[in-house]
Design a protein around this motif. Structure first.
Motif, PDB file in Angstrom:
ATOM      1  N   GLN A  36      25.996  22.161  55.483  1.00 26.78           N
ATOM      2  CA  GLN A  36      25.544  20.823  55.862  1.00 26.78           C
ATOM      3  C   GLN A  36      24.595  20.863  57.041  1.00 26.78           C
ATOM      4  O   GLN A  36      24.645  21.769  57.881  1.00 26.78           O
ATOM      5  N   TRP A  37      23.726  19.853  57.068  1.00 27.91           N
ATOM      6  CA  TRP A  37      22.773  19.686  58.161  1.00 27.91           C
ATOM      7  C   TRP A  37      22.660  18.193  58.450  1.00 27.91           C
ATOM      8  O   TRP A  37      22.725  17.373  57.535  1.00 27.91           O
ATOM      9  N   SER A  38      22.489  17.840  59.692  1.00 25.63           N
ATOM     10  CA  SER A  38      22.341  16.428  60.011  1.00 25.63           C
ATOM     11  C   SER A  38      21.428  16.242  61.218  1.00 25.63           C
ATOM     12  O   SER A  38      21.338  17.103  62.096  1.00 25.63           O
ATOM     13  N   VAL A  39      20.754  15.115  61.209  1.00 29.45           N
ATOM     14  CA  VAL A  39      20.019  14.624  62.370  1.00 29.45           C
ATOM     15  C   VAL A  39      20.633  13.266  62.668  1.00 29.45           C
ATOM     16  O   VAL A  39      20.376  12.298  61.938  1.00 29.45           O
ATOM     17  N   PRO A  40      21.486  13.157  63.691  1.00 28.44           N
ATOM     18  CA  PRO A  40      22.195  11.903  63.946  1.00 28.44           C
ATOM     19  C   PRO A  40      21.264  10.702  63.973  1.00 28.44           C
ATOM     20  O   PRO A  40      20.222  10.714  64.639  1.00 28.44           O
ATOM     21  N   GLY A  41      21.637   9.684  63.192  1.00 26.82           N
ATOM     22  CA  GLY A  41      20.835   8.477  63.128  1.00 26.82           C
ATOM     23  C   GLY A  41      19.655   8.546  62.188  1.00 26.82           C
ATOM     24  O   GLY A  41      18.970   7.537  61.978  1.00 26.82           O
ATOM     25  N   GLU A  42      19.425   9.740  61.555  1.00 23.51           N
ATOM     26  CA  GLU A  42      18.225   9.864  60.721  1.00 23.51           C
ATOM     27  C   GLU A  42      18.496  10.434  59.331  1.00 23.51           C
ATOM     28  O   GLU A  42      17.974   9.940  58.343  1.00 23.51           O
TER      29      GLU A  42
END
Length: 247
Positions: A36-42
């Motif tokens: 998993q990968w995330s850019v908080p809020g995006e």
């Protein structure tokens, strides 16, 4: 072999994968199948893998460009403008990796390096999306008619999901349904096994709302396993008796 499920709900996405990798009954190992990968809020993106381990790890490494030094790495998943383009990137990498391995190892190895993947996630301003990536690099997207995808050893757990799935169900009920599906698969096939990895992605949240690793001594999973077995026995016993003299 492995077993992975990605499921779409009205509230978001739920994913679960096992961790067993085997090259024969005497060579069984544990490897993560969910990334998993995330850019908080995006954005929030997750991938589950099934098939040849060298192939799937190579694809994940290329997505993250792990061969470079940290300050030179460039993860294309975090910059693609749509989930469709992310699925296209993953599909092309998977196809090219398989083709390269087949070419390097000759005709006798053809088919050895095959793999498939489930890609899920959401980018801000767009809907959550779920894709099944085939070894050839092409893919299909989940829809109202096909709201969940499975890869790996799918046949034992599929009937349970088909009968229990409801797009309006809560995340908690979806997790319970998946645990029953995985328990049934583990009971029927030695190539699927604990621990299990769980990830829940809420619509418009862009970071995991819940994630955990479920081990063999997990009390909830054990309760599900025992409870499901007992419920099946009770259901069987409640069915009408068959008689050889019935007309």
């Amino acid at each position: 072999m492995t077993y992975c499920v990605g499921m779409m709900l009205d509230d978001g996405l739920v994913m679960m994968s096992d961790t067993r990798t085997n090259s024969g009954v005497d060579n069984i190992s544990t490897f993560r199948k969910m990334y998993q990968w995330s850019v908080p809020g995006e954005r929030m993106i997750a991938i589950m893998t099934s098939g040849n381990l060298a192939t799937t790890q190579s694809v994940i490494s290329q997505l993250e460009e792990r061969g470079k030094t940290p300050d030179e790495r460039h993860n294309s998943l975090l910059e693609a403008p749509t989930m469709f383009q992310i699925a296209t990137i993953v599909g092309k990498l998977l196809r090219d990796t398989i083709a390269s391995s087949d070419k390097d190892n000759g005709q006798e190895a053809a088919g050895t390096f095959t793999a498939s993947m489930i890609v899920a996630g959401q980018i801000k301003g767009m809907e959550p999306r779920l894709f099944l990536i085939y070894p050839e690099g092409n893919f299909i997207e989940a829809s109202f008619d096909t709201p969940f995808f499975q890869i790996g050893e799918t046949k034992y757990g599929r009937p349970i999901i088909l009968r229990g799935y409801d797009p309006k169900m809560s995340f908690e009920d979806a997790v319970k349904l998946l645990m029953v599906s995985f328990d049934s698969t583990i009971k029927a096939n030695l190539s699927v096994g604990l621990p299990l990895d769980l990830l829940v992605m809420r619509r418009d949240y862009f970071e995991p709302v819940h994630q955990r690793r479920i081990t063999a001594d997990d009390p909830y999973f054990r309760a599900i396993s025992v409870g499901w077995s007992e419920a099946l026995k009770l259901a069987f016993e409640s069915l009408p008796d068959y008689s050889f003299n019935a007309k």
